[in-house]
Design an enzyme around this catalytic site. Structure first.
Site, mmCIF file in Angstrom:
data_model
loop_
_atom_site.group_PDB
_atom_site.id
_atom_site.type_symbol
_atom_site.label_atom_id
_atom_site.label_comp_id
_atom_site.label_asym_id
_atom_site.label_seq_id
_atom_site.Cartn_x
_atom_site.Cartn_y
_atom_site.Cartn_z
ATOM 1 N N CYS A 172 86.985 29.802 -44.888
ATOM 2 C CA CYS A 172 88.158 30.220 -44.436
ATOM 3 C C CYS A 172 88.308 30.853 -43.029
ATOM 4 O O CYS A 172 87.288 31.472 -42.877
ATOM 5 C CB CYS A 172 89.077 31.181 -45.428
ATOM 6 N N LYS A 180 106.773 34.910 -49.431
ATOM 7 C CA LYS A 180 105.606 33.938 -50.006
ATOM 8 C C LYS A 180 104.690 34.371 -50.804
ATOM 9 O O LYS A 180 104.285 33.841 -51.809
ATOM 10 C CB LYS A 180 104.983 33.567 -48.795
ATOM 11 N N ASN A 181 104.205 35.660 -50.554
ATOM 12 C CA ASN A 181 103.072 36.056 -51.389
ATOM 13 C C ASN A 181 103.492 36.296 -52.656
ATOM 14 O O ASN A 181 102.595 36.774 -53.582
ATOM 15 C CB ASN A 181 102.154 37.231 -50.671
ATOM 16 N N ARG A 212 85.732 35.007 -47.680
ATOM 17 C CA ARG A 212 86.844 35.278 -48.879
ATOM 18 C C ARG A 212 86.160 34.719 -50.256
ATOM 19 O O ARG A 212 86.629 33.698 -50.796
ATOM 20 C CB ARG A 212 87.938 34.538 -48.418
ATOM 21 N N ASP A 268 98.316 41.889 -43.452
ATOM 22 C CA ASP A 268 99.113 40.731 -42.851
ATOM 23 C C ASP A 268 99.886 41.078 -41.694
ATOM 24 O O ASP A 268 100.537 40.269 -41.129
ATOM 25 C CB ASP A 268 99.774 40.150 -44.172
ATOM 26 N N ARG A 294 103.615 27.560 -42.467
ATOM 27 C CA ARG A 294 103.189 27.860 -43.915
ATOM 28 C C ARG A 294 103.848 29.207 -44.530
ATOM 29 O O ARG A 294 104.028 29.471 -45.622
ATOM 30 C CB ARG A 294 101.553 28.099 -43.916
HETATM 31 C C1 UD1 Z 1 96.358 38.093 -50.442
HETATM 32 C C2 UD1 Z 1 97.530 37.699 -49.767
HETATM 33 C C3 UD1 Z 1 97.068 37.736 -48.249
HETATM 34 C C4 UD1 Z 1 96.708 39.071 -47.665
HETATM 35 C C5 UD1 Z 1 95.388 39.556 -48.794
HETATM 36 C C6 UD1 Z 1 95.221 41.224 -48.445
HETATM 37 C C7 UD1 Z 1 98.634 36.049 -50.982
HETATM 38 C C8 UD1 Z 1 98.871 34.567 -51.269
HETATM 39 N N1 UD1 Z 1 97.737 36.126 -50.050
HETATM 40 O O1 UD1 Z 1 94.987 37.553 -50.231
HETATM 41 O O2 UD1 Z 1 98.101 37.426 -47.487
HETATM 42 O O3 UD1 Z 1 96.241 39.189 -46.594
HETATM 43 O O4 UD1 Z 1 96.068 39.489 -50.128
HETATM 44 O O5 UD1 Z 1 96.494 42.073 -48.664
HETATM 45 O O6 UD1 Z 1 99.114 36.937 -51.718
HETATM 46 N N2 UD1 Z 1 87.569 39.573 -52.132
HETATM 47 C C9 UD1 Z 1 85.992 39.363 -52.715
HETATM 48 N N3 UD1 Z 1 85.733 38.840 -53.878
HETATM 49 C C10 UD1 Z 1 86.915 38.064 -54.351
HETATM 50 C C11 UD1 Z 1 88.133 38.226 -54.071
HETATM 51 C C12 UD1 Z 1 88.463 38.971 -53.006
HETATM 52 O O7 UD1 Z 1 85.045 39.557 -52.133
HETATM 53 O O8 UD1 Z 1 86.723 37.493 -55.561
HETATM 54 C C13 UD1 Z 1 87.758 40.343 -51.093
HETATM 55 C C14 UD1 Z 1 88.202 39.468 -49.765
HETATM 56 O O9 UD1 Z 1 87.115 38.532 -49.400
HETATM 57 C C15 UD1 Z 1 88.814 40.529 -48.924
HETATM 58 C C16 UD1 Z 1 89.288 41.447 -50.193
HETATM 59 O O10 UD1 Z 1 88.589 40.994 -51.269
HETATM 60 O O11 UD1 Z 1 87.668 41.009 -48.015
HETATM 61 C C17 UD1 Z 1 90.682 41.385 -50.340
HETATM 62 O O12 UD1 Z 1 91.205 40.231 -50.597
HETATM 63 P P1 UD1 Z 1 92.282 39.811 -51.674
HETATM 64 O O13 UD1 Z 1 93.177 41.044 -51.734
HETATM 65 O O14 UD1 Z 1 91.711 39.070 -52.956
HETATM 66 O O15 UD1 Z 1 93.076 38.746 -50.782
HETATM 67 P P2 UD1 Z 1 94.030 37.487 -51.341
HETATM 68 O O16 UD1 Z 1 94.374 37.656 -52.851
HETATM 69 O O17 UD1 Z 1 93.260 36.399 -51.013
#
Ligand code: UD1
Length: 429
Positions: free
Chosen positions: A126, A22-23, A131, A316, A408
Site C-alpha cells: 500500500c 467514508k470511514n 499495513r 488522516d 475515493r
Molecule cells: C483506518 C482508516 C484510515 C486511517 C487509519 C488510522 C478506514 C477505512 N480507514 O485504517 O483512513 O488512516 O484507520 O486512523 O477506516 N496495523 C498492524 N497490523 C494490523 C492492522 C494494523 O500493524 O493487523 C498497523 C497499521 O499498519 C498502522 C496502525 O496499525 O500502522 C493503525 O492502522 P489501522 O488503525 O488498522 O488503520 P486502518 O483500519 O487500515
C-alpha cells in the site's frame, strides 16, 4: 485520467455541506453481511470507495438499492442504501477486488461469523506503508478461528462457530477493532477487547450493531465488551458526518482566509484538530447547524503536531495540516506516529515552493510567504487533498494529476469549493 485545475488566491466564503463519513460507511456496509435482513444506511456519501465496496459485497451475495429525496445531476441526495444479504453465495474475496481497497479485507470477520469460513486475499502493499493484517488474524484466532495463510490468501475456518474470549490489541487498530466487534457479535459467549480503537466510526458501528440486536458496550473507550447473540436483524442506521472532510475544509479556510459554515459538521468528532487549528489563528465557532470557520487578514501561526489514535490529532489530517503549515509564519514540526512512509505529499508540496525537511517520522516545515502553482501528482487520498489546499493559496495555476485518489474519499470536492468562491475545476480527459 481526470485532473483538477486550481487558480489560487481566492478567499472562501459560504456554506459547505459535510457528507456522511467514508470511514463509517465502509464498515457499516460490511456489517450487512451479518444478517439475512435489510440494513438501510442513511446519509451515504457518493464516493468511488463506496461504489467499489458495493461490487465487492455483491460478489458475496449482497443486493442493494438506493433511494433519496432529491436528485442533483442524476444522483440522489441524501442517499440511503438498502443492503440485503439473504444468503451468502461466495465466501471468497478475490485478489482483484481486495487489492483495490484495503478495507475490503474486513469482510473476513462477518463471513467467518455467519458462514464459519472465509477465504480473503491479503491486501498486499500500500502506498502508505506495509499495513499488515496480523492483528486481525491474531484476534480472530483468539475467538477460535483456524487461519492459515496460503498463496496470498487468509483461509479462515470456524466450523463450530466463534467463541467469545478476551483479546488485548498489542497496537491500536481501527480496522481490527471493527472486525473483531462484528465477529464477536455472532460468537458464543462474551468477548472483551482491550486497547481497542476509540474512533467515532467505531461507536457508529457499535450503535448500528446494537440496533441489529447485538450486545456491544464500551465502544468509544479502550475496552469493548460484546455478548454474542445467535442472529442479527436488519435496521435503519444513520452515518455520522465525515470528520476528515470537516477538518480538510476547515484547513482550506484557514489557508485562504474567509468565512465558511461547515454544515452538518460535529465538533466533538475532531476536537483535537479544531483546537490545533484555533492555535494557528483561525476562529472555530460551533453553531447549531455545524461549525463556522473564519480567518481574517492575520497570518497563520506555526504549530507542531503529532498524529495519534483518537482522540489525538488524526493521521488522516496530517497531510492537509502540512499543506497549511507551508505558509505559516515560522517553523512547525509534524510527526507521523500511525503509518510509516506517509509523507509522499512532501515532494509534491515542494514543487509548489514549500520548504520541508524530512527527518525520520518528522517533517520540519519552514513557512514561506508565497507558493507558486505547478503540476503535481496525487499519491494517495489524503495527500492529494493537501495539494488542493496548497493550490488554493498558490499564485497562478496548480494542476493536480491522478485525481481518482480524491474521488475515493471526497464527494463533489470541486463543486463544494467553487461554491465558496474558489477557482477550481475538473479537466476531463
Ligand atoms: C483506518 C482508516 C484510515 C486511517 C487509519 C488510522 C478506514 C477505512 N480507514 O485504517 O483512513 O488512516 O484507520 O486512523 O477506516 N496495523 C498492524 N497490523 C494490523 C492492522 C494494523 O500493524 O493487523 C498497523 C497499521 O499498519 C498502522 C496502525 O496499525 O500502522 C493503525 O492502522 P489501522 O488503525 O488498522 O488503520 P486502518 O483500519 O487500515
Amino acid at each position: 485520467m481526470d485532473r483538477i485545475s486550481i487558480i489560487g488566491g481566492q478567499e472562501l466564503h459560504g456554506t459547505i455541506p459535510i457528507s456522511g463519513a467514508k470511514n463509517a460507511a465502509l464498515p457499516l456496509m460490511i456489517a450487512s453481511l451479518l444478517t439475512d435482513e435489510t440494513l438501510s444506511l442513511v446519509n451515504m456519501p457518493n464516493l468511488a470507495d463506496v461504489e467499489l465496496l458495493t461490487r465487492i459485497l455483491g460478489n458475496h451475495g449482497v443486493d442493494y438499492s438506493v433511494n433519496g429525496r432529491r436528485e442533483e445531476q442524476g444522483v440522489l441526495y441524501p442517499r440511503t442504501y438498502n443492503f440485503h444479504a439473504s444468503s451468502i453465495v461466495d465466501t471468497t474475496a478475490p485478489y482483484e477486488l481486495v487489492s483495490k481497497m484495503r478495507a475490503s479485507f474486513w469482510v473476513i470477520g462477518p463471513l467467518l461469523a455467519r458462514c464459519g469460513e472465509a477465504r480473503v486475499s491479503l491486501p498486499g502493499g500500500c502506498a502508505i506503508g506495509t499495513r499488515p493484517v496480523d492483528l486481525f488474524i491474531e484476534g480472530l484466532r483468539a475467538l477460535g478461528a483456524e487461519i492459515e495463510i496460503d498463496r496470498g490468501y487468509a483461509k479462515a475456518r470456524a466450523p463450530k462457530g466463534l467463541i467469545g474470549n478476551r483479546y488485548v490489541f498489542p497496537k491500536v487498530s481501527v480496522g481490527a477493532t471493527h472486525v473483531l466487534m462484528m465477529a464477536a457479535s455472532l460468537a458464543k459467549g462474551e468477548t472483551v477487547l482491550e486497547n481497542a480503537a476509540r474512533e467515532p466510526e467505531i461507536v457508529n458501528l457499535a450503535d448500528c450493531l446494537n440496533a441489529m440486536g447485538a450486545r456491544v458496550s464500551g465502544a468509544g473507550t479502550s475496552t469493548i465488551a460484546i455478548e454474542g447473540v445467535a442472529s442479527l436483524s436488519g435496521t435503519t442506521h444513520e452515518i455520522i458526518p465525515d470528520r476528515i472532510e470537516t477538518g480538510t475544509y476547515a484547513m482550506a479556510v484557514a489557508m485562504t482566509g474567509g468565512d465558511v459554515l461547515l454544515e452538518g459538521a460535529r465538533p466533538e468528532l475532531l476536537q483535537s484538530a479544531l483546537d490545533t487549528l484555533a492555535q494557528t489563528g483561525v476562529e472555530i465557532i460551533p453553531v447549531n447547524s455545524g461549525i463556522r470557520v473564519r480567518r481574517n487578514g492575520a497570518g497563520i501561526s506555526a504549530v507542531d503536531i503529532t498524529t495519534e489514535p483518537f482522540p489525538g490529532f488524526p493521521t488522516d489530517l496530517q497531510a492537509q495540516f502540512m499543506g497549511l503549515m507551508t505558509r505559516a509564519k515560522g517553523r512547525s514540526r509534524i510527526t507521523e506516529n500511525i503509518f510509516e512512509n506517509r509523507f509522499m505529499h512532501v515532494q509534491e508540496l515542494a514543487r509548489l515552493g514549500a520548504r520541508i525537511q524530512l527527518s525520520g517520522q518528522t517533517a520540519v516545515v519552514d513557512g514561506v510567504e508565497t507558493l507558486h502553482g505547478a503540476e503535481v501528482m496525487a499519491t494517495d487520498l489524503r495527500a492529494s487533498v493537501s495539494l488542493v489546499i496548497a493550490g488554493l493559496a498558490a499564485e497562478g495555476e496548480t494542476v493536480v494529476h491522478r485525481v481518482y485518489h480524491l474521488d475515493r474519499g471526497f464527494e463533489r470536492l470541486e463543486e463544494k469549493l467553487s461554491g465558496c468562491g474558489a477557482t477550481i475545476r475538473r479537466l476531463s480527459s
